[in-house]
Motif scaffolding. Structure first.
Motif, PDB file in Angstrom:
ATOM      1  N   THR A 155       1.093 -38.874  48.475  1.00 35.23           N
ATOM      2  CA  THR A 155       0.052 -38.080  49.132  1.00 35.23           C
ATOM      3  C   THR A 155       0.597 -36.855  49.866  1.00 35.23           C
ATOM      4  N   VAL A 156       1.914 -36.725  49.936  1.00 34.98           N
ATOM      5  CA  VAL A 156       2.498 -35.494  50.488  1.00 34.98           C
ATOM      6  C   VAL A 156       2.148 -34.306  49.585  1.00 34.98           C
ATOM      7  N   CYS A 157       1.652 -34.607  48.379  1.00 34.03           N
ATOM      8  CA  CYS A 157       1.205 -33.540  47.479  1.00 34.03           C
ATOM      9  C   CYS A 157       0.172 -32.656  48.170  1.00 34.03           C
ATOM     10  N   GLY A 158      -0.564 -33.237  49.145  1.00 30.39           N
ATOM     11  CA  GLY A 158      -1.526 -32.437  49.898  1.00 30.39           C
ATOM     12  C   GLY A 158      -0.861 -31.280  50.608  1.00 30.39           C
ATOM     13  N   PHE A 159       0.262 -31.556  51.277  1.00 33.69           N
ATOM     14  CA  PHE A 159       1.002 -30.491  51.960  1.00 33.69           C
ATOM     15  C   PHE A 159       1.665 -29.555  50.965  1.00 33.69           C
ATOM     16  N   VAL A 160       2.159 -30.116  49.851  1.00 32.43           N
ATOM     17  CA  VAL A 160       2.810 -29.286  48.838  1.00 32.43           C
ATOM     18  C   VAL A 160       1.813 -28.269  48.271  1.00 32.43           C
ATOM     19  N   ILE A 161       0.620 -28.750  47.936  1.00 38.84           N
ATOM     20  CA  ILE A 161      -0.411 -27.855  47.407  1.00 38.84           C
ATOM     21  C   ILE A 161      -0.932 -26.931  48.506  1.00 38.84           C
ATOM     22  N   GLY A 162      -1.135 -27.493  49.705  1.00 35.32           N
ATOM     23  CA  GLY A 162      -1.723 -26.730  50.801  1.00 35.32           C
ATOM     24  C   GLY A 162      -0.801 -25.731  51.459  1.00 35.32           C
ATOM     25  N   ALA A 163       0.528 -25.877  51.253  1.00 36.95           N
ATOM     26  CA  ALA A 163       1.469 -24.941  51.876  1.00 36.95           C
ATOM     27  C   ALA A 163       1.173 -23.510  51.453  1.00 36.95           C
ATOM     28  N   MET A 164       0.737 -23.348  50.227  1.00 42.95           N
ATOM     29  CA  MET A 164       0.412 -22.023  49.724  1.00 42.95           C
ATOM     30  C   MET A 164      -0.792 -21.446  50.477  1.00 42.95           C
TER      31      MET A 164
END
Length: 697
Positions: free
Chosen positions: A283-292
Motif C-alpha cells: 500500500t506504499v504504492c499510494g505514496f509512490v503514485i502520490g509523490a508526483m
C-alpha cells in the motif's frame, strides 16, 4: 488587463442606450441597502421586496424591447420572403445578390440584438452576485427560483431567447436557398466538410451559444482544459495575430501533455509490486503514485509564474527534470531504496509543465482555433491516461545489462527517460518562443479591423449607465469607492497571490471547486488502489490490471462525445451536474465490500459507473465553473485554471496518502476505509450543489 467597465463602454449601441439594464443605479441601491440595514432603517423583508420589484422592472424593459426588435426583424424577413419567391421563379442573378445582401443586413442586426441580450444577461448575473455578497443574503436563489420557473417568466427570455433562434433559422435557410445556383451553401445548423460559410453566421452562432450554453463535442471537451476566459474578451484577445501562432510549438505543448500523463499512469499497475520488492508494504504504492501529485502542487505555481516570461525555458527545464526523475525511479531497484524511488517520483512532479501548456494555448493560439487546441490538450491527456497502463502491461520482461535491471518494475522509468530525452531534442530544435511583449501586453488601440471584426467589437452597450440612462464616465472611479470586493474585482487587474484569489471566490465557485476535489479524489482512489485491491480479492496479474485501467481511460473520449453532442443540449448543465454527482455516489456505494463475496463484476461495474460519471461531472462542472468564476481570475499567474488544478491535485495527494495510511491496518480493510471518505465528500458536494442550485445559471 482592460477593466470590466471600460470593456463594456467599448461595446455600445448608442440608439439602444436606454433599454439596457441600469447596472449603476442598482449597484448604488445595493450599497444604500447595506447602509440602511446597518442602521436599522430597513428590514430584510422590505429590502428583498424592493429590490425584486426593481429587478422585475429592469427585466421587463429589456424583454419588451427584445420582443419589439424580434418583431421588426420578423417583418423584414417576411418582406424579403416575398421578394425571395419571385426571384426563385425568375432566376434573376442580380436580384438574388441584392437579396443576399439584404439578408446579411438582417443577420448583422440580429447579431447586434444578441450582443444586447448578452450584455444584459451578464449585468443581471453580476448584480445578483453583488447583492448576495454585499448583504449576505441568498437573494439569487430566491429570485431565480421564483422567476425562472414561472410559466410567464421574463427572466427566461433573457437567458434562453427562443424567438431569436427562430430568426436565425429563417435567415440561414433563406440564404442557403439563394446560394443554390452557386453551389451548396450550409445553414447554421449544418456542419459540412466543404462549402464555405458566411462569416456573419460564425459570429451569430458563437453569440447564440454563449447565451444558451449549447455545446458540441469540441466545446464540451475543451472545457476540461481549465483554460479560463474572461466574460468579455477584448478585441485584441479576439484576434491574436496568426503570425505569432506556430503550429509545431503547439504540437510540442500537446506532446508534453501526452507524455506527462503517460508518465503519471504508467507506474500504476506495478507500483505495489515495486514497493514490495524494495521491502515496503504494497500500500506504499499510494505514496509512490502520490509523490508526483505532491510535487505538482508546488510546480503548478512556479511554472504558471515562469510562463509570464517564457514558454521555451520552462519546457526545457520540465523535460530535464522528468528525465532525471525517471532515471532515479528506474535505478531505485538496483539501489534497493524506496527513498530513491520516492525522490524520482517527486522529481517527475516538479517537472509538471501543464500550467505552461494551458498558458500557451490561452495566450498564443488564435481564438478561431483555440477551442480545437483546448480539446486537443484534453484529448492528449486522455490518450496518455489510457496509454500509460497499456504500455505498462506490455513491459513484461526481465533481463540485465551490465548492473542495470530491466523488468516490469523498472522499465516504465527507463522507457519514459528515453521518451523525455527524445522530446528534449525535438523541443530544442523545433520550438519557437513567441514574443511576450506582443502576446501578453494589452495594446492601446486597434487600428485595422475587418468588417466582421468591427461588428463584433462595437455592437454592445455598456451596463454602467447613470440613473437617467446616460453613460457615466466616472463609473470606474465609483467602483473604487463602492467598498465591496466585487467593486475591486471589476476595476483592477489579475490577483497577485492565492490568498487574494481565494477571497474573490463566491459560494457557487467554492461549491464547484469542492465538486472538482470530490471527483478527483474518487477517481484517484479507484485508480491508485486498483492494483492492490484486485490482487487481494481476485489475484489479478499486472497485465490484467493494465487492461482494466486502459479500458477505463479509453472511455473518456466516447463519453465526452455523447455528453457534449447530445446530453448537454437536451438538459440543463446544472441538472446534469447534480445527476452525475448522484451517479458517482451510487458507484461508490456499489464498490463497498459488505458481507457477501466480492466479485469481479461488482468491482468492474461499480468502477465503471464511478469513473464514467466522474468524467461527465468534470465536463459540466468546469463549464459551470467558467461562468461563475470572477473575471479577475481569468488571467495572470493565480488564475481560475490554477485554482482548479490545485484543488484537483490536492485531492489526488489526499487520496494517495489515505491509501498508504489505511494500508497499515491491513489490505482487507483498504477498500472500505478508503471509499468511506469518498462517500462522505460526495454526499457533502450533493448537499452543497442543492443549496446553490439556482445560482448556477
Amino acid at each position: 488587463m482592460v477593466e470590466f467597465g471600460k470593456k463594456l463602454k467599448e461595446r455600445q449601441i448608442q440608439e439602444w442606450q436606454r433599454y439596457y439594464i441600469n447596472y449603476k443605479l442598482m449597484k448604488k441601491k445595493v450599497k444604500q441597502y447595506a447602509q440602511q440595514i446597518e442602521t436599522g432603517a430597513l428590514d430584510r423583508h422590505r429590502v428583498l421586496k424592493d429590490f425584486s420589484r426593481m429587478l422585475d422592472k429592469q427585466i421587463e424593459k429589456i424583454v419588451l424591447f427584445l420582443l419589439e426588435q424580434q418583431g421588426i426583424l420578423a417583418e423584414r424577413l417576411a418582406q424579403l420572403g416575398e421578394q425571395h419567391n419571385s426571384c426563385k421563379q425568375q432566376l434573376d442573378i442580380a436580384k438574388i445578390c441584392e437579396l443576399k445582401e439584404a439578408y446579411r443586413a438582417v443577420a448583422q442586426d440580429l447579431l447586434k440584438l444578441l450582443f444586447f441580450v448578452e450584455m444584459n444577461a451578464i449585468g443581471l448575473r453580476k448584480i445578483l452576485k453583488k447583492f448576495d455578497k454585499r448583504l449576505g443574503y441568498r437573494f439569487t436563489d430566491y429570485y431565480v427560483k421564483t422567476r425562472a420557473n414561472h410559466p410567464y417568466s421574463q427572466l427566461q427570455q433573457v437567458f434562453k431567447h427562443v424567438g431569436i433562434g427562430a430568426v436565425v433559422g429563417a435567415i440561414s435557410r433563406n440564404m442557403g436557398e439563394l446560394q443554390v445556383c452557386q453551389g451548396s451553401y450550409p445553414s447554421i445548423y449544418d456542419q459540412p466538410a466543404l462549402a464555405p460559410q458566411d462569416p456573419i453566421f460564425d459570429l451569430i452562432k458563437a453569440a447564440a451559444d454563449r447565451l444558451t450554453h449549447s455545446t458540441n463535442f469540441l466545446h464540451f471537451l475543451a472545457q476540461h482544459a481549465l483554460i479560463m476566459q474572461e466574460e468579455l474578451p477584448t478585441p485584441d484577445e479576439e484576434q491574436i495575430d496568426d503570425k505569432k501562432y506556430h503550429f509545431m510549438s503547439l504540437l510540442l505543448n500537446l506532446a508534453n501533455t501526452f507524455l506527462y500523463m503517460v508518465n503519471t499512469y504508467i507506474i500504476v499497475p506495478t507500483a505495489d509490486d515495486y514497493s514490495v520488492s524494495l521491502g515496503a508494504a504494497a500500500t506504499v504504492c499510494g505514496f509512490v503514485i502520490g509523490a508526483m501529485a505532491i510535487a505538482q502542487v508546488f510546480s503548478s505555481v512556479y511554472f504558471s509564474a515562469w510562463s509570464n516570461k517564457s514558454y521555451f525555458r520552462p519546457l526545457i527545464f520540465s523535460s530535464i527534470v522528468l528525465f532525471i526523475g525517471n532515471i532515479l525511479y528506474a535505478l531505485a531497484y538496483d539501489f534497493n531504496s524506496i527513498w530513491v524511488l520516492l525522490i524520482g517520483r517527486l522529481f517527475c512532479g516538479f517537472g509538471s509543465a501543464r500550467a505552461v501548456n494551458r498558458r500557451y494555448i490561452s495566450d498564443c493560439v488564435p481564438l478561431k482555433i483555440r477551442m480545437q487546441a483546448s480539446a486537443g490538450f484534453v484529448s492528449a491527456s486522455a490518450l496518455g491516461m489510457a496509454c500509460g497502463p497499456a504500455l505498462a502491461g506490455l513491459l513484461q520482461t526481465d533481463f540485465k545489462i551490465y548492473k542495470f535491471t530491466f523488468n516490469q518494475d523498472t522499465l516504465p522509468g527507463w522507457v519514459m527517460a528515453v521518451a523525455w530525452l527524445l522530446y528534449l531534442i525535438w523541443l530544442w530544435i523545433s520550438f519557437k518562443e513567441p514574443s511576450h511583449e506582443e502576446v501578453l501586453a494589452v495594446p492601446q488601440s486597434v487600428t485595422e479591423l475587418t468588417q466582421d471584426d468591427a461588428i463584433e467589437k462595437g455592437l454592445s452597450q455598456p451596463l454602467l449607465l447613470s440613473a437617467n440612462g446616460t453613460q457615466d464616465d466616472d463609473d470606474d472611479d465609483s467602483l473604487e469607492c463602492d467598498g465591496s470586493d466585487e467593486a475591486v474585482e471589476e476595476s483592477r487587474g489579475p490577483v497577485t497571490s492565492i490568498t487574494s484569489a481565494y477571497r474573490l471566490l463566491t459560494p457557487p465557485v467554492k461549491v464547484q471547486l469542492l465538486i472538482y476535489f470530490m471527483l478527483k479524489f474518487a477517481m484517484e482512489i479507484l485508480l491508485s488502489e486498483s492494483s492492490v485491491v484486485t490482487t487481494y480479492y481476485f489475484n489479478w496479474s499486472t497485465s490484467t490490471v493494465a487492461i482494466f485501467l486502459a479500458c477505463l481511460g479509453l472511455t473518456v473520449l466516447p463519453v465526452n462525445i455523447l455528453v457534449g453532442s447530445y446530453v448537454s443540449n437536451m438538459f440543463e448543465e446544472r441538472l446534469i451536474l447534480l445527476v452525475s454527482e448522484i451517479m458517482v455516489c451510487i458507484g461508490i456505494l456499489l464498490s463497498f465490500h459488505i458481507i457477501i463475496t466480492y466479485t469481479v463484476p461488482q468491482y468492474v461495474c461499480s468502477g465503471l459507473i464511478m469513473f464514467v460519471s466522474a468524467e461527465v461531472l468534470e465536463g459540466v462542472n468546469l463549464s459551470l465553473l467558467s461562468r461563475v468564476m470572477p473575471s479577475r481570475l481569468s488571467r495572470g499567474t493565480y488564475n481560475g485554471g490554477l485554482l482548479s488544478t490545485e484543488a484537483g491535485t490536492l485531492a489526488r495527494v489526499v487520496a494517495d496518502a489515505a491509501i498508504t495510511l489505511v494500508g497499515y491496518l491491513g489490505e482487507s480493510k483498504l477498500l472500505n476505509l478508503t471509499l468511506l471518505p469518498s462517500l462522505l465528500i460526495c454526499i457533502t458536494s450533493i448537499i452543497a450543489t442543492c443549496c446553490t442550485y439556482n445560482s448556477l445559471f
